[in-house]
Design a protein around this motif. Structure first.
Motif, PDB file in Angstrom:
ATOM      1  N   UNK A  37      47.022  10.592  56.729  1.00 42.50           N
ATOM      2  CA  UNK A  37      47.807  11.605  56.026  1.00 42.50           C
ATOM      3  C   UNK A  37      49.066  10.979  55.440  1.00 42.50           C
ATOM      4  N   UNK A  38      49.723  10.128  56.192  1.00 38.41           N
ATOM      5  CA  UNK A  38      50.936   9.477  55.710  1.00 38.41           C
ATOM      6  C   UNK A  38      50.658   8.665  54.439  1.00 38.41           C
ATOM      7  N   UNK A  39      49.566   7.916  54.438  1.00 37.05           N
ATOM      8  CA  UNK A  39      49.218   7.103  53.270  1.00 37.05           C
ATOM      9  C   UNK A  39      48.862   7.971  52.072  1.00 37.05           C
ATOM     10  N   UNK A  40      48.144   9.085  52.319  1.00 37.41           N
ATOM     11  CA  UNK A  40      47.790   9.996  51.226  1.00 37.41           C
ATOM     12  C   UNK A  40      49.051  10.619  50.627  1.00 37.41           C
ATOM     13  N   UNK A  41      49.957  11.079  51.484  1.00 36.71           N
ATOM     14  CA  UNK A  41      51.192  11.693  50.997  1.00 36.71           C
ATOM     15  C   UNK A  41      51.976  10.717  50.125  1.00 36.71           C
ATOM     16  N   UNK A  42      52.106   9.471  50.587  1.00 34.75           N
ATOM     17  CA  UNK A  42      52.875   8.482  49.834  1.00 34.75           C
ATOM     18  C   UNK A  42      52.226   8.178  48.486  1.00 34.75           C
ATOM     19  N   UNK A  43      50.921   7.963  48.477  1.00 38.05           N
ATOM     20  CA  UNK A  43      50.224   7.611  47.241  1.00 38.05           C
ATOM     21  C   UNK A  43      50.193   8.783  46.260  1.00 38.05           C
ATOM     22  N   UNK A  44      49.909   9.976  46.770  1.00 36.21           N
ATOM     23  CA  UNK A  44      49.846  11.163  45.922  1.00 36.21           C
ATOM     24  C   UNK A  44      51.211  11.468  45.314  1.00 36.21           C
ATOM     25  N   UNK A  45      52.258  11.349  46.137  1.00 37.06           N
ATOM     26  CA  UNK A  45      53.620  11.591  45.652  1.00 37.06           C
ATOM     27  C   UNK A  45      54.008  10.566  44.595  1.00 37.06           C
ATOM     28  N   UNK A  74      56.565   1.206  46.020  1.00 33.77           N
ATOM     29  CA  UNK A  74      57.451   0.825  44.931  1.00 33.77           C
ATOM     30  C   UNK A  74      58.780   1.545  44.877  1.00 33.77           C
ATOM     31  N   UNK A  75      58.999   2.536  45.739  1.00 33.58           N
ATOM     32  CA  UNK A  75      60.299   3.218  45.790  1.00 33.58           C
ATOM     33  C   UNK A  75      61.323   2.305  46.474  1.00 33.58           C
ATOM     34  N   UNK A  76      62.581   2.414  46.047  1.00 31.10           N
ATOM     35  CA  UNK A  76      63.590   1.527  46.628  1.00 31.10           C
ATOM     36  C   UNK A  76      64.846   2.252  47.102  1.00 31.10           C
ATOM     37  N   UNK A  77      65.202   3.378  46.503  1.00 35.22           N
ATOM     38  CA  UNK A  77      66.387   4.145  46.914  1.00 35.22           C
ATOM     39  C   UNK A  77      65.939   5.164  47.954  1.00 35.22           C
ATOM     40  N   UNK A  78      65.902   4.743  49.202  1.00 29.67           N
ATOM     41  CA  UNK A  78      65.275   5.529  50.273  1.00 29.67           C
ATOM     42  C   UNK A  78      66.280   5.894  51.360  1.00 29.67           C
ATOM     43  N   UNK A  79      66.297   7.175  51.729  1.00 31.47           N
ATOM     44  CA  UNK A  79      67.175   7.670  52.792  1.00 31.47           C
ATOM     45  C   UNK A  79      66.362   8.555  53.730  1.00 31.47           C
ATOM     46  N   UNK A  80      66.552   8.374  55.025  1.00 31.52           N
ATOM     47  CA  UNK A  80      65.899   9.220  56.022  1.00 31.52           C
ATOM     48  C   UNK A  80      66.937   9.849  56.934  1.00 31.52           C
ATOM     49  N   UNK A  81      66.782  11.146  57.213  1.00 31.03           N
ATOM     50  CA  UNK A  81      67.698  11.837  58.116  1.00 31.03           C
ATOM     51  C   UNK A  81      66.922  12.511  59.234  1.00 31.03           C
ATOM     52  N   UNK A  82      67.586  12.656  60.362  1.00 31.49           N
ATOM     53  CA  UNK A  82      67.018  13.364  61.505  1.00 31.49           C
ATOM     54  C   UNK A  82      68.170  13.828  62.382  1.00 31.49           C
ATOM     55  N   UNK A 142      58.875   6.473  55.067  1.00 33.34           N
ATOM     56  CA  UNK A 142      59.726   5.771  54.104  1.00 33.34           C
ATOM     57  C   UNK A 142      59.277   4.325  53.924  1.00 33.34           C
ATOM     58  N   UNK A 143      58.810   3.709  54.998  1.00 28.59           N
ATOM     59  CA  UNK A 143      58.263   2.361  54.850  1.00 28.59           C
ATOM     60  C   UNK A 143      57.048   2.375  53.922  1.00 28.59           C
ATOM     61  N   UNK A 144      56.200   3.388  54.069  1.00 33.76           N
ATOM     62  CA  UNK A 144      55.023   3.501  53.206  1.00 33.76           C
ATOM     63  C   UNK A 144      55.430   3.721  51.754  1.00 33.76           C
TER      64      UNK A 144
END
Length: 340
Positions: free
Chosen positions: A121-129, A182-190, A175-177
């Motif tokens: 699911x993680x890989x599908x979400x990243x590729x589809x997005x 090819x994304x580079x400006x990445x932020x994660x919050x929790x 975010x690693x995926x």
């Protein structure tokens, strides 16, 4: 409605954590104390239930119709058991404990922890997005959005201009995926500090030191910038499992609408709501926002007389499906919305 939680990548480790969490919150009294302490005061210096947003949400909910509780004791017992399980998964104390265990496992054994919804699911979400973002960058109208497949897509150069926020990032593996895509400006919050510590450690180990991780609660976010792409993989599910879930979900939409930049994307993945349920929730938010129930921080004329805040673009069709009661469904749904 799909189950609350899908089988983890490491079932033995996950089952140990789940058993421990249940034992820690086994009594009604302990659950009440944990719920009260979580909802009254957060680690960020203010109440989660901001007075104005709480009032607005409560007023909107007052018009809704709810089924009266059953008079049969067996039904009540089943409801109480379900509510107990839900409230644990909706509490910050549960996730703090879970990520404390995962941090120990990482430091002792190098384990990355649970991949929420699974690696597929993680890989599908990243590729589809990725496909959506490339199409928007090219000025496409996205009429064919539902048919985008999880296959390599050209146009990676445009992805570096997209600012990305993953709310409720957990161990940060999504975010690693996305970085691999090819994304580079990445932020994660929790809101769990343990989750952020784990995410930073994993990103450094796996060669992604430029991903930015911050402790932040989406319900009362302190972020001062907007993002062109905001992702949620399971966070809305967890918020809905809090004892005050209906109100907190409404607060969620108020907050997320401020985080997504105009013309940007919101991508939500859920295992606890169907596609139609999420679309109905978005439509309710759109009507509330355009109908005059404004957030005090948003000028009234900023939304009035304009397009709905969120417009549905499409959903992932490649997840496995099943038939139940004559209807087709899947255990996971991923939807994309365009911010006006």
């Amino acid at each position: 409605m799909a189950g609350i939680r899908l089988p983890p990548e490491d079932p033995e480790l996950s089952s140990q954590q789940s058993r421990g969490a249940v034992c820690d919150l086994v009594s009604d009294d302990e659950r009440s104390v944990a719920a009260d302490s979580w909802s009254i005061k957060s680690d960020y210096g203010s109440t989660l239930d901001d007075d104005q947003r709480q009032t607005d949400a409560a007023e909107s909910l007052s018009a809704a119709n709810y089924r009266a509780p059953s008079d049969y004791s067996s039904d009540k017992e089943e409801a109480d058991a379900e509510e107990a399980a839900q409230s644990m998964l909706g509490l910050q104390s549960y996730w703090d404990s879970a990520y404390a265990d995962e941090l120990v496992n990482f430091r002792e054994h190098g384990h990355a922890g649970e991949v929420w919804f699974g690696a597929y699911v993680m890989e599908v979400v990243a590729s589809w997005t990725k496909g959506l973002c490339i199409d928007i960058s090219r000025g496409c109208m996205l009429n064919h959005v539902d048919d985008i497949k999880s296959e390599p897509v050209e146009g990676n150069k445009s992805l570096c201009t997209w600012s990305v926020l993953d709310i409720g990032t957990g161990n940060g593996l999504l975010l690693q995926e996305l970085a691999k895509q090819g994304f580079s400006d990445l932020t994660g919050t929790d809101y769990s500090e343990g989750a952020i510590q784990l995410a930073r450690s994993l990103a450094d180990r796996d060669g992604f030191p430029d991903i930015n991780f911050l402790v932040d609660n989406v319900l009362e976010s302190k972020l001062e910038r907007q993002f062109q792409l905001v992702l949620d993989k399971g966070t809305l599910d967890a918020i809905g499992l809090h004892p005050d879930g209906p109100i907190k979900r409404m607060m969620y939409w108020d907050s997320v609408s401020r985080l997504v930049a105009s013309g940007g994307l919101l991508v939500i993945t859920s295992c606890n709501s169907t596609k139609n349920e999420i679309m109905q929730e978005v439509e309710s938010f759109n009507q509330r926002r355009m109908g005059g129930s404004q957030d005090p921080e948003t000028p009234r004329d900023q939304e009035a007389g304009r397009d709905p805040p969120f417009q549905f673009l499409g959903h992932v069709r490649s997840y496995p499906t099943f038939m139940f009661g004559g209807s087709e469904g899947s255990r996971v749904t991923t939807l994309a919305f365009l911010r006006s």
